[in-house]
Design a protein around this motif. Structure first.
Motif, short mmCIF file in Angstrom:
data_model
loop_
_atom_site.label_atom_id
_atom_site.label_comp_id
_atom_site.label_asym_id
_atom_site.label_seq_id
_atom_site.Cartn_x
_atom_site.Cartn_y
_atom_site.Cartn_z
N PHE A 33 0.84 -1.19 0.00
CA PHE A 33 0.00 0.00 0.00
C PHE A 33 0.88 1.25 0.00
O PHE A 33 1.89 1.29 0.67
CB PHE A 33 -0.88 0.05 1.26
CG PHE A 33 -1.65 -1.22 1.53
CD1 PHE A 33 -1.08 -2.28 2.21
CD2 PHE A 33 -2.98 -1.33 1.11
CE1 PHE A 33 -1.80 -3.45 2.47
CE2 PHE A 33 -3.70 -2.49 1.37
CZ PHE A 33 -3.11 -3.55 2.04
N TYR A 35 0.46 5.26 1.04
CA TYR A 35 -0.37 6.25 1.70
C TYR A 35 0.31 7.61 1.67
O TYR A 35 1.53 7.73 1.61
CB TYR A 35 -0.59 5.89 3.18
CG TYR A 35 -1.46 4.70 3.45
CD1 TYR A 35 -0.92 3.42 3.56
CD2 TYR A 35 -2.84 4.84 3.61
CE1 TYR A 35 -1.74 2.31 3.83
CE2 TYR A 35 -3.66 3.76 3.88
CZ TYR A 35 -3.09 2.50 3.99
OH TYR A 35 -3.90 1.41 4.26
N GLU A 44 -4.28 9.02 3.76
CA GLU A 44 -5.04 8.68 2.57
C GLU A 44 -4.37 7.54 1.81
O GLU A 44 -3.17 7.60 1.56
CB GLU A 44 -5.10 9.86 1.59
CG GLU A 44 -5.68 11.13 2.11
CD GLU A 44 -5.52 12.22 1.05
OE1 GLU A 44 -6.48 12.48 0.30
OE2 GLU A 44 -4.42 12.82 0.98
N LEU A 45 -5.15 6.56 1.41
CA LEU A 45 -4.63 5.49 0.57
C LEU A 45 -4.54 5.98 -0.87
O LEU A 45 -5.53 6.46 -1.42
CB LEU A 45 -5.52 4.26 0.64
CG LEU A 45 -5.11 3.09 -0.25
CD1 LEU A 45 -3.81 2.48 0.24
CD2 LEU A 45 -6.21 2.03 -0.30
N TYR A 48 -2.96 0.41 -4.06
CA TYR A 48 -2.43 -0.80 -3.47
C TYR A 48 -2.25 -1.89 -4.52
O TYR A 48 -2.94 -1.90 -5.55
CB TYR A 48 -3.23 -1.27 -2.26
CG TYR A 48 -4.50 -2.04 -2.54
CD1 TYR A 48 -5.72 -1.38 -2.68
CD2 TYR A 48 -4.51 -3.43 -2.60
CE1 TYR A 48 -6.89 -2.07 -2.89
CE2 TYR A 48 -5.68 -4.14 -2.81
CZ TYR A 48 -6.87 -3.45 -2.95
OH TYR A 48 -8.04 -4.15 -3.15
N TYR A 99 -6.37 -6.35 3.43
CA TYR A 99 -6.99 -5.40 4.33
C TYR A 99 -7.41 -5.98 5.66
O TYR A 99 -7.58 -5.28 6.64
CB TYR A 99 -8.24 -4.80 3.67
CG TYR A 99 -7.91 -3.77 2.63
CD1 TYR A 99 -8.22 -3.98 1.31
CD2 TYR A 99 -7.30 -2.59 3.00
CE1 TYR A 99 -7.92 -3.03 0.36
CE2 TYR A 99 -7.00 -1.63 2.06
CZ TYR A 99 -7.30 -1.86 0.75
OH TYR A 99 -7.00 -0.93 -0.18
N GLN A 103 -1.39 -4.09 8.77
CA GLN A 103 -0.53 -3.45 7.80
C GLN A 103 0.70 -2.94 8.53
O GLN A 103 0.59 -2.23 9.54
CB GLN A 103 -1.27 -2.30 7.11
CG GLN A 103 -2.44 -2.79 6.26
CD GLN A 103 -3.13 -1.68 5.51
OE1 GLN A 103 -2.53 -0.65 5.17
NE2 GLN A 103 -4.42 -1.86 5.23
N LYS B 99 -11.37 -0.37 0.43
CA LYS B 99 -10.24 0.30 1.04
C LYS B 99 -10.35 0.31 2.56
O LYS B 99 -11.44 0.38 3.11
CB LYS B 99 -10.18 1.76 0.60
CG LYS B 99 -9.98 1.98 -0.87
CD LYS B 99 -10.02 3.48 -1.16
CE LYS B 99 -10.00 3.73 -2.64
NZ LYS B 99 -10.06 5.19 -2.92
#
Lengths: 114, 112
Positions: A33, A35, A44-45, A48, A99, A103, B99
């Protein structure tokens, strides 16, 4: 394991220049991921990957941002051309099974665009 | 899409007191709720997480509770210590690969 590795740790550049951020995930992790963290927008993502394949890039701000993962142990996030509003801390994180699992974040790259 | 709201934005407690941080989420499909702690200048690190098939999980001084009906979950820290001072983020995600959405964060100050 050394954990998630990011480079550089700090980057100062001028507006219009190309910036490349690098990430090495934890060995064996199949999700990676990217960010962005700012005071105004929080964490904020951006994008991924699963098994080196980009799955969701809807968080990428605009076409100036691109990300690649050529193999399981390396990913890049590129900004071209950079703008002052791109100044932020960029984190890379990896996980096993995505997810629904922990992480593990890298130390981050603090980017300042002048 | 999912939206996660976190309160309060800042919390100051005396050492030894308890601290509670609350989050609400909007997507009823969310079923995984992690909490991350971020010390100043450091990376976020997982503190505790909970899945939707349980209502509470505890790890020493830290506990998380989940109310799926009301769509809110909370972090509880008992016997706070100065080293608990940090920013805490809640998050929510679902099995559909949605997400992980993070809350805005709570800055916790523990005064010695």
């Amino acid at each position: 394991d050394a954990g998630v590795i990011q480079s550089p740790r700090h980057e100062v550049t001028e507006m219009g220049q190309e910036v490349t951020l690098r990430c090495k995930p934890i060995s064996g992790h199949d999700y990676l991921f990217w960010y962005r963290q700012t005071m105004m927008r929080g964490l904020e993502l951006l994008i991924y990957f699963n098994n080196n394949v980009p799955i969701d890039d809807s968080g990428m701000p605009e076409d100036r941002f691109s990300a690649k993962m050529p193999n399981a142990s390396f990913s890049t996030l590129k900004i071209q051309p950079s703008e002052p509003r791109d100044s932020a801390v960029y984190f890379c994180a990896s996980s096993f099974l995505g997810y629904q699992e922990t992480q593990y974040f890298g130390p981050g790259t603090r980017l300042l665009v002048l | 899409g999912e939206n996660v709201e976190q309160h309060p934005s800042t919390l100051s407690v005396q050492e030894g007191d308890s601290a509670v941080i609350k989050c609400t989420y909007s997507d009823s499909a969310s079923n995984y709720f992690p909490w991350y702690k971020q010390e100043l200048g450091k990376r976020p690190q997982l503190v505790i997480d909970i899945r939707s098939n349980v209502g509470e999980k505890k790890d020493q001084r830290i506990a998380v509770t989940l109310n799926k009906t009301a769509k809110h979950f909370s972090l509880h820290i008992t016997e706070t210590q100065p080293e608990d001072s940090a920013v805490y983020f809640c998050a929510a995600s679902d099995t559909g690969g949605f997400k992980t959405i993070f809350g805005a964060g709570t800055r916790l100050f523990v005064k010695a």
